[in-house]
Design an enzyme around this catalytic site. Structure first.
Site, PDB file in Angstrom:
ATOM      1  N   ASP A  39       0.852  -1.193   0.000  1.00 40.36           N
ATOM      2  CA  ASP A  39       0.000   0.000   0.000  1.00 40.36           C
ATOM      3  C   ASP A  39       0.887   1.242   0.000  1.00 40.36           C
ATOM      4  O   ASP A  39       1.875   1.316   0.739  1.00 40.36           O
ATOM      5  CB  ASP A  39      -0.917  -0.006   1.228  1.00 40.36           C
ATOM      6  CG  ASP A  39      -2.056   0.996   1.088  1.00 40.36           C
ATOM      7  OD1 ASP A  39      -3.218   0.574   0.964  1.00 40.36           O
ATOM      8  OD2 ASP A  39      -1.779   2.232   1.093  1.00 40.36           O
ATOM      9  N   ASN A  96     -12.897  -2.936   2.439  1.00 38.95           N
ATOM     10  CA  ASN A  96     -13.809  -1.796   2.474  1.00 38.95           C
ATOM     11  C   ASN A  96     -14.680  -1.826   1.218  1.00 38.95           C
ATOM     12  O   ASN A  96     -14.178  -2.041   0.113  1.00 38.95           O
ATOM     13  CB  ASN A  96     -13.016  -0.488   2.530  1.00 38.95           C
ATOM     14  CG  ASN A  96     -12.201  -0.372   3.798  1.00 38.95           C
ATOM     15  OD1 ASN A  96     -12.631  -0.797   4.867  1.00 38.95           O
ATOM     16  ND2 ASN A  96     -11.002   0.194   3.702  1.00 38.95           N
ATOM     17  N   GLY A 102     -15.955   2.993   3.303  1.00 41.90           N
ATOM     18  CA  GLY A 102     -14.649   3.648   3.228  1.00 41.90           C
ATOM     19  C   GLY A 102     -13.809   3.230   2.037  1.00 41.90           C
ATOM     20  O   GLY A 102     -12.587   3.428   2.033  1.00 41.90           O
ATOM     21  N   SER A 104     -12.040   3.676  -1.289  1.00 45.01           N
ATOM     22  CA  SER A 104     -11.611   4.835  -2.076  1.00 45.01           C
ATOM     23  C   SER A 104     -11.167   4.462  -3.481  1.00 45.01           C
ATOM     24  O   SER A 104     -11.117   5.321  -4.358  1.00 45.01           O
ATOM     25  CB  SER A 104     -10.479   5.580  -1.349  1.00 45.01           C
ATOM     26  OG  SER A 104      -9.356   4.747  -1.201  1.00 45.01           O
ATOM     27  N   HIS A 109     -10.230  -4.973  -3.671  1.00 50.79           N
ATOM     28  CA  HIS A 109      -8.941  -5.220  -3.034  1.00 50.79           C
ATOM     29  C   HIS A 109      -9.157  -5.608  -1.583  1.00 50.79           C
ATOM     30  O   HIS A 109     -10.061  -5.102  -0.921  1.00 50.79           O
ATOM     31  CB  HIS A 109      -8.028  -3.987  -3.115  1.00 50.79           C
ATOM     32  CG  HIS A 109      -8.660  -2.728  -2.638  1.00 50.79           C
ATOM     33  ND1 HIS A 109      -9.533  -1.991  -3.402  1.00 50.79           N
ATOM     34  CD2 HIS A 109      -8.564  -2.066  -1.452  1.00 50.79           C
ATOM     35  CE1 HIS A 109      -9.935  -0.930  -2.729  1.00 50.79           C
ATOM     36  NE2 HIS A 109      -9.376  -0.961  -1.529  1.00 50.79           N
TER      37      HIS A 109
END
Ligand code: AMP
Length: 123
Positions: A39, A96, A102, A104, A109
């Site tokens: 990440d 998420n 949440g 984005s 993923h």
């Protein structure tokens, strides 16, 4: 089953670009259907993302089209947890989903987080 991915616009998707090698990433694992990379904004000492090469917007879309893929992704995640030495102390897998979840980046993923204690409930 219906190929729901066909309706998605993948040319602007940053994770599709990582799969295609058009955007740099610190790739730690890849196979025929998944890619794992660090990440870019790590939230823990170990913070990896595992994504399918095929574009699914989220886990709901993937579960409708290819539920077994999710099991195979979890196998990749636990394998990576082992490689990162997280099995003894534990780790967290997060997916998420949607605005209130949440999410984005609208390409499925799973986050693999480890190397520190996690709080519960999440924010
Ligand atoms: P989420 O908020 O659950 O959708 O997670 C998206 C994650 O992707 C965030 O933790 C971001 O830091 C991460 N991210 C965004 N762009 C990149 C990139 N180019 N390379 C690696 N990670 C990224």
């Amino acid at each position: 089953m219906a190929d729901t991915s066909g309706s998605q616009k993948t040319e602007d998707c940053i994770f599709c670009k990582i799969v295609a090698g058009e955007l740099p990433a610190e790739v730690v694992y890849k196979d025929d259907e998944t890619v794992a990379f660090a990440d870019i904004n790590p939230a823990a000492p170990v913070h990896l993302l595992v994504i399918p090469r095929k574009h699914y917007t989220n886990v709901v879309e993937a579960a409708a089209d290819d539920p077994a893929l999710i099991g195979r992704m979890l196998a990749v995640l636990t394998r990576l947890a082992g490689e990162k030495g997280l099995l003894e102390d534990g780790f967290r897998i997060v997916c998420n989903t949607g605005t209130r979840g949440g999410q984005s980046v609208p390409h499925l993923h799973f986050h693999l987080l480890g190397g520190r204690s996690m709080a519960w409930p999440p924010g």
